[in-house]
Design a protein around this motif. Structure first.
Motif, short mmCIF file in Angstrom:
data_model
loop_
_atom_site.label_atom_id
_atom_site.label_comp_id
_atom_site.label_asym_id
_atom_site.label_seq_id
_atom_site.Cartn_x
_atom_site.Cartn_y
_atom_site.Cartn_z
N VAL A 69 24.96 57.30 18.04
CA VAL A 69 26.25 56.61 18.07
C VAL A 69 26.48 55.94 19.43
N HIS A 70 26.09 56.62 20.51
CA HIS A 70 26.20 55.97 21.83
C HIS A 70 25.38 54.68 21.84
N LEU A 71 24.18 54.76 21.31
CA LEU A 71 23.31 53.56 21.30
C LEU A 71 23.90 52.45 20.44
N ASP A 72 24.51 52.82 19.32
CA ASP A 72 25.16 51.80 18.46
C ASP A 72 26.23 51.05 19.25
N TYR A 73 27.02 51.80 20.04
CA TYR A 73 28.09 51.14 20.81
C TYR A 73 27.52 50.34 21.98
N LEU A 74 26.44 50.82 22.57
CA LEU A 74 25.81 50.02 23.64
C LEU A 74 25.26 48.73 23.05
N ASP A 75 24.62 48.83 21.90
CA ASP A 75 24.09 47.63 21.24
C ASP A 75 25.22 46.66 20.89
N ALA A 76 26.42 47.21 20.61
CA ALA A 76 27.55 46.35 20.24
C ALA A 76 28.18 45.67 21.45
N GLY A 77 27.80 46.11 22.67
CA GLY A 77 28.31 45.42 23.87
C GLY A 77 29.18 46.25 24.78
N ALA A 78 29.22 47.57 24.59
CA ALA A 78 30.12 48.40 25.41
C ALA A 78 29.66 48.49 26.87
N ASN A 79 30.63 48.42 27.79
CA ASN A 79 30.39 48.68 29.22
C ASN A 79 30.75 50.11 29.59
N ILE A 80 31.54 50.75 28.76
CA ILE A 80 31.90 52.16 29.02
C ILE A 80 31.72 52.94 27.73
N ILE A 81 30.95 54.03 27.80
CA ILE A 81 30.82 54.90 26.64
C ILE A 81 31.46 56.25 26.95
N LEU A 82 32.18 56.77 25.96
CA LEU A 82 32.87 58.06 26.14
C LEU A 82 32.06 59.17 25.49
N THR A 83 31.97 60.27 26.18
CA THR A 83 31.14 61.38 25.71
C THR A 83 31.77 62.08 24.49
N ALA A 84 30.96 62.90 23.84
CA ALA A 84 31.41 63.61 22.63
C ALA A 84 32.20 64.88 22.96
N SER A 85 32.85 64.90 24.14
CA SER A 85 33.53 66.13 24.57
C SER A 85 35.03 66.13 24.30
N TYR A 86 35.52 65.16 23.55
CA TYR A 86 36.97 65.06 23.29
C TYR A 86 37.56 66.41 22.88
N GLN A 87 36.93 67.06 21.93
CA GLN A 87 37.45 68.33 21.43
C GLN A 87 36.54 69.50 21.87
N ALA A 88 35.75 69.26 22.92
CA ALA A 88 34.87 70.32 23.43
C ALA A 88 35.60 71.07 24.53
N THR A 89 35.93 72.31 24.27
CA THR A 89 36.58 73.14 25.29
C THR A 89 35.84 74.47 25.36
N ILE A 90 35.92 75.09 26.52
CA ILE A 90 35.26 76.40 26.66
C ILE A 90 35.89 77.39 25.68
N GLN A 91 37.23 77.32 25.58
CA GLN A 91 37.95 78.24 24.68
C GLN A 91 37.54 77.99 23.22
N GLY A 92 37.38 76.73 22.86
CA GLY A 92 37.01 76.38 21.49
C GLY A 92 35.59 76.84 21.15
N PHE A 93 34.68 76.69 22.10
CA PHE A 93 33.30 77.15 21.86
C PHE A 93 33.26 78.68 21.79
N GLU A 94 34.03 79.33 22.68
CA GLU A 94 34.05 80.80 22.66
C GLU A 94 34.58 81.32 21.32
N ALA A 95 35.57 80.63 20.78
CA ALA A 95 36.13 81.05 19.49
C ALA A 95 35.08 80.96 18.38
N LYS A 96 34.05 80.14 18.61
CA LYS A 96 32.98 80.01 17.61
C LYS A 96 31.82 80.96 17.91
N GLY A 97 31.99 81.82 18.92
CA GLY A 97 30.98 82.83 19.20
C GLY A 97 30.00 82.48 20.32
#
Ligand code: MET
Ligand SMILES: [Zn+2]
Length: 343
Positions: free
Chosen positions: A67-95
């Protein structure tokens, strides 16, 4: 690590001209990527999970890179990481252990930096694509580490209400984000993108956190609105933007995940309060139902494809343009074309 932040890591404070310099390098405007989770789903990812797009960091990193590559191919100068909903607390809740959770946060940035390297390598190989006045030039690309709001972690749609209840204080929000922000700031990302900020309290928490922790990479603050006047909680946009304006680490401020029909007025309101560069990356105009976890067409005022408004938004004073939920690489390609035609 990508080459983009080499210079920044050697400085001790964020340069106030970081973003205006970058806008200049890009030719006067910047293209941000589009809906990330949306595009993961289009590639077949099942995101019905409290981790949402961050689930793919665990089970399908190849899709994240794709998906990052798709957006780079589309012309993006800034790509945002997949960490929007990545939290330490959220990962811990999943074990996951704390160490594993922290590694997953770093991994979100590593994958984006890797995609940027792959994209540059490819472009060098197809260098005819790349020649400018007989010299090769690389499109400037930054990796922005995404931090979704506390409501995103709650995964109940409250990033669209900004209603966290009385139990959530400034200190709660700072403590919740402290370790996550430290890790992302030292992960090789070029900046931190605080996204979908629904209220003043959370903006204040981020501003204080950046200061207290001495975060050395720049940040942007991006709010969301559902009436074009206030942020979603009802707090005035002017007061939220003022908080961003007073924070020296903040290098751009704006709006994301908001219907296109409100964007023009919001740019005007923001420009009254700050001279920092303004960013906008609206959603498609559909509304998220936190109960059913579905995007539904809004009744009444239909937003047509917003690419046709981009030039007007630039005239209104925005400098960074992308898309949020339900937008795709096609939207981003349209934005890049609309802006380059105008130049
Ligand atoms: C709910 S807003 C989501 C923003 C995030 N950067 C994404 O596109 O997935
Ligand atoms: Zn969104």
């Amino acid at each position: 690590m990508g080459s983009g932040n080499m210079v920044e890591t050697t400085t001790t404070t964020t340069s106030s001209t970081f973003m205006s310099d970058f806008i200049g390098k890009c030719g006067g405007y910047v293209v941000i990527d589009g809906g990330f989770a949306t595009e993961l789903e289009r590639h077949g990812a099942d995101l019905n999970d409290p981790l949402w797009s961050a689930k793919c960091l665990v089970d399908s990193p190849h899709l994240v890179r794709r998906v990052h590559l798709d957006y780079l191919d589309a012309g993006a100068n800034i790509i945002l990481t997949a960490s929007y909903q990545a939290t330490i607390q959220g990962f811990e809740a999943k074990g996951f252990s704390k160490e594993e959770a922290e590694a997953l946060l770093r991994k979100s940035v590593e994958i984006a930096c890797e995609a940027r390297e792959i994209y540059y390598d490819r472009c060098t190989k197809d260098s005819w694509d790349f020649m400018e006045n007989g010299r090769t030039s690389r499109r400037p690309i930054l990796v922005a580490a995404s931090v979704g709001s506390y409501g995103a972690y709650l995964a109940d749609g409250s990033e669209y209400s900004g209603n966290y209840g009385d139990a959530i204080t400034l200190e709660t929000l700072k403590d919740f984000n402290r370790r996550r922000v430290q890790i992302l700031a030292n992960s090789g990302a070029d900046l931190i993108a605080f996204e979908t900020i629904p209220n003043k309290l959370e903006a204040k928490a981020y501003a204080e956190l950046l200061e207290e922790e001495g975060i050395e990479i720049p940040a942007w603050f991006s709010f969301n609105s559902k009436d074009g006047i206030n942020v979603v909680s009802g707090d005035p946009i002017s007061e939220c933007v003022s908080i961003a304006d007073s924070c020296k680490q903040v290098v751009a401020v704006g709006i994301n995940c908001t219907p296109p029909r409100f964007i023009h007025g919001l740019i005007t309101s923001i420009r009254k309060v700050t001279s920092k560069p303004v960013l906008i990356y609206p959603n498609s105009g559909e509304t998220y139902d936190g109960q059913t976890k579905q995007w539904v067409k809004s009744s009444g005022n239909v937003d047509e494809d917003f690419v046709s408004y981009i030039v007007k938004w630039r005239e209104a004073g925005a400098s960074l343009f992308g898309g949020c939920c339900r937008t795709t690489p096609k939207t981003i390609r349209g934005i890049a074309t609309a802006l380059s035609d105008k130049n």
